[in-house]
Enzyme design. Structure first.
Site, short mmCIF file in Angstrom:
data_model
loop_
_atom_site.label_atom_id
_atom_site.label_comp_id
_atom_site.label_asym_id
_atom_site.label_seq_id
_atom_site.Cartn_x
_atom_site.Cartn_y
_atom_site.Cartn_z
NE ARG A 87 9.57 32.60 48.50
CZ ARG A 87 10.00 31.14 49.12
NH1 ARG A 87 8.92 30.02 49.55
NH2 ARG A 87 11.46 30.72 48.72
CG HIS A 142 12.99 28.57 43.42
ND1 HIS A 142 14.12 29.62 44.20
CD2 HIS A 142 12.88 28.03 44.79
CE1 HIS A 142 13.52 29.32 45.66
NE2 HIS A 142 12.82 28.21 45.70
CD GLN A 197 16.73 25.73 45.68
OE1 GLN A 197 16.38 25.46 47.07
NE2 GLN A 197 17.60 24.63 45.92
CG ASP A 207 10.30 21.27 44.55
OD1 ASP A 207 9.71 21.13 46.44
OD2 ASP A 207 9.48 21.79 44.12
CB CYS A 235 14.34 22.88 46.13
SG CYS A 235 12.44 21.95 45.83
NE ARG A 243 17.94 29.14 48.21
CZ ARG A 243 16.59 29.15 48.06
NH1 ARG A 243 16.22 28.37 48.68
NH2 ARG A 243 16.47 30.19 48.48
#
Length: 303
Positions: free
Chosen positions: A102, A129, A132, A223, A263, A291
């Protein structure tokens, strides 16, 4: 899933449509206990940004596969003191079996993958991402039984989640409406990439009209309005993004039976109201759980 063995996942576009669907099917089989494969390997986590869901879901997924996890916090490893990433990659390549990273710059992922022979997973960058979106696709498939020809609407900032969502919808034949303020649209290069992947199967549309974007949509997705690293501009963005808030009034324009996704983490009362987030159309907690299942399938397939 043998075709994925040893590969990297730096972008959702690293997968083709069949591979995405096979990953989702494998995730469902694992989630429901139809299969319980083992993978006694070691996952390294190198996270330059804060994380709850990604860190914990990757860790639990790897433990459930029978493997181990090493948290390579940059603050307590030499990479945090300036060791070149290429040197770190070549060393970790000899210690662990797979890496999830990340970071801020997508180029860091690409450099690590260049110097390490083990699979490298994008656990979030400023550009994408992908993990996700695998969980999102899994959640949508569970709700509707199929992905093809559904319409998804994304509301808010044209950020990394929006980028990967465009690619994911294009690969799976879903139509996507992206509604953002005019100065916050997704990157043009990613829009072009998504449209090329979609071909004549689906459409990727951009608009600044949230009502038009939501009309008839099966999935409403949002988001935060300011991502990690953009905290200084968070307050000034609120009046610009207020029309894009997912609330009960806006949801009236969606298709009957539409679901809501986020998310997380959420800024309740900003991009989404408590009423919607806790309401009957919300699938946000299923989405968060998925996830782990999607990433378990991904880890197993890459290893």
């Amino acid at each position: 899933m043998g075709a994925l063995k040893g590969r990297d996942l730096l972008s959702l576009a690293d997968l083709n449509a069949d591979e995405v669907q096979e990953l989702l099917d494998l995730a469902i089989q694992m989630k429901t206990g139809q299969i319980a494969p083992e993978c006694r390997k070691v996952l390294g986590l190198l996270f330059y940004k804060a994380s709850t869901r990604t860190r914990v879901s990757f860790s639990v997924a790897m433990y459930q596969l029978g493997g181990q996890v090493i948290d390579l916090n940059p603050n307590v490893t030499q990479v945090g003191r300036g060791e070149p990433l290429a040197d770190t990659a070549r060393v970790l390549d000899r210690y662990v079996d797979i890496m999830a990273i990340r970071t801020f710059d997508q180029a860091d992922l690409e450099m690590f993958a260049q110097y390490a022979h083990i699979p490298v997973i994008n656990a979030l960058s400023d550009l994408e991402h992908p993990c996700q979106i695998l969980a999102d696709l899994l959640t949508i498939q569970e709700c509707f039984g199929s992905l093809e020809s559904l319409t998804v609407t994304y509301l808010g900032d044209g950020n990394n989640v929006a980028h990967s969502l465009m690619l994911g919808c294009a690969l799976t034949g879903m139509h996507l409406n992206v509604a953002t303020p005019s100065d916050f649209q997704p990157q043009a290069a990613v829009v072009a990439q998504a449209r090329a992947l979609a071909g004549d199967r689906s459409e990727v549309g951009l608009t600044d009209d949230p009502v038009a974007a939501v009309k008839g949509a099966h999935v409403i997705y949002t988001d935060v309005w300011a991502s990690m690293g953009q905290e200084d501009s968070a307050e000034s963005r609120i009046p610009l993004f207020q029309p894009y808030q997912v609330n009960a009034e806006l949801m009236q324009y969606a298709a009957p039976g539409a679901i809501v996704l986020h998310c997380l983490p959420a800024h309740r009362g900003e991009e989404i109201t408590d009423e919607v987030m806790e309401g009957p159309q919300s699938r946000i907690w299923d989405q968060a759980e998925n996830r782990m299942h999607a990433q378990k399938a991904l880890l197993y397939s890459l290893l």
